[in-house]
Motif scaffolding. Structure first.
Motif, PDB file in Angstrom:
ATOM      1  N   SER A   1      47.306  46.094  33.740  1.00 60.11           N
ATOM      2  CA  SER A   1      47.077  46.303  32.304  1.00 60.11           C
ATOM      3  C   SER A   1      48.326  46.008  31.466  1.00 60.11           C
ATOM      4  O   SER A   1      48.220  45.816  30.254  1.00 60.11           O
ATOM      5  CB  SER A   1      46.597  47.734  32.040  1.00 60.11           C
TER       6      SER A   1
ATOM      7  N   TYR B   1      46.418  40.524  41.469  1.00 58.72           N
ATOM      8  CA  TYR B   1      45.734  40.652  40.183  1.00 58.72           C
ATOM      9  C   TYR B   1      46.775  40.883  39.094  1.00 58.72           C
ATOM     10  O   TYR B   1      47.949  41.145  39.380  1.00 58.72           O
ATOM     11  CB  TYR B   1      44.730  41.809  40.201  1.00 58.72           C
ATOM     12  N   THR B   2      46.353  40.800  37.852  1.00 60.40           N
ATOM     13  CA  THR B   2      47.212  41.103  36.713  1.00 60.40           C
ATOM     14  C   THR B   2      46.877  42.507  36.226  1.00 60.40           C
ATOM     15  O   THR B   2      45.719  42.803  35.916  1.00 60.40           O
ATOM     16  CB  THR B   2      46.995  40.083  35.575  1.00 60.40           C
TER      17      THR B   2
ATOM     18  N   ARG C   1      39.130  41.846  35.592  1.00 57.48           N
ATOM     19  CA  ARG C   1      40.261  41.003  35.994  1.00 57.48           C
ATOM     20  C   ARG C   1      39.928  40.210  37.240  1.00 57.48           C
ATOM     21  O   ARG C   1      39.233  40.679  38.142  1.00 57.48           O
ATOM     22  CB  ARG C   1      41.510  41.844  36.271  1.00 57.48           C
ATOM     23  N   ARG C   2      40.456  38.993  37.278  1.00 58.14           N
ATOM     24  CA  ARG C   2      40.292  38.145  38.454  1.00 58.14           C
ATOM     25  C   ARG C   2      41.169  38.696  39.575  1.00 58.14           C
ATOM     26  O   ARG C   2      42.322  39.060  39.360  1.00 58.14           O
ATOM     27  CB  ARG C   2      40.701  36.716  38.125  1.00 58.14           C
TER      28      ARG C   2
ATOM     29  N   THR D   1      36.092  39.488  41.075  1.00 61.19           N
ATOM     30  CA  THR D   1      36.334  40.164  39.801  1.00 61.19           C
ATOM     31  C   THR D   1      36.293  41.662  40.024  1.00 61.19           C
ATOM     32  O   THR D   1      35.394  42.177  40.708  1.00 61.19           O
ATOM     33  CB  THR D   1      35.259  39.761  38.774  1.00 61.19           C
TER      34      THR D   1
END
Length: 109
Positions: free
Chosen positions: A52, A49-50, A83-84, A108
């Protein structure tokens, strides 16, 4: 969301079986990987994931205790809401083995 890695040891449908599964639970940002087959291999999963800060983060988890064992992970991880999340699951022979039957799913947080 649950993703399965299906072992395809031959070209017959009867030879296919689920070797591993990974589950991501968005409420709490937890995940689990399970070894589903008595094949001498370990089940592995990655969660990507990405964060913050905009950096891509990947966590790896593996179940090495044989068929029927599961490992929970995600304690202390806070994936930003919305977030994906990419979940990959596979099985492999030993710690340095080649990933086999890699399957990818998306969810998600």
């Amino acid at each position: 969301m649950t993703v399965y890695s299906t072992h395809s040891g031959c070209n017959l449908v009867a030879c296919s079986y689920d070797a591993a599964k990974a589950t991501f639970i968005s409420n709490g940002d937890d995940w689990r990987v399970c070894d589903l087959a008595s094949d001498g291999e370990r089940a592995k999963a990655s969660i990507t994931y990405t964060n913050s800060n905009g950096s891509i983060v990947t966590h790896y988890t593996e179940a090495t205790g044989g068929s029927g064992t599961c490992v929970n992970d995600g304690v202390g991880v806070d994936i930003p809401e919305g977030r994906r999340v990419t979940v990959k699951v596979w099985h492999q022979d030993g710690a340095g083995g080649t990933p086999r039957d890699v399957t990818t799913g998306y969810g998600t947080a």
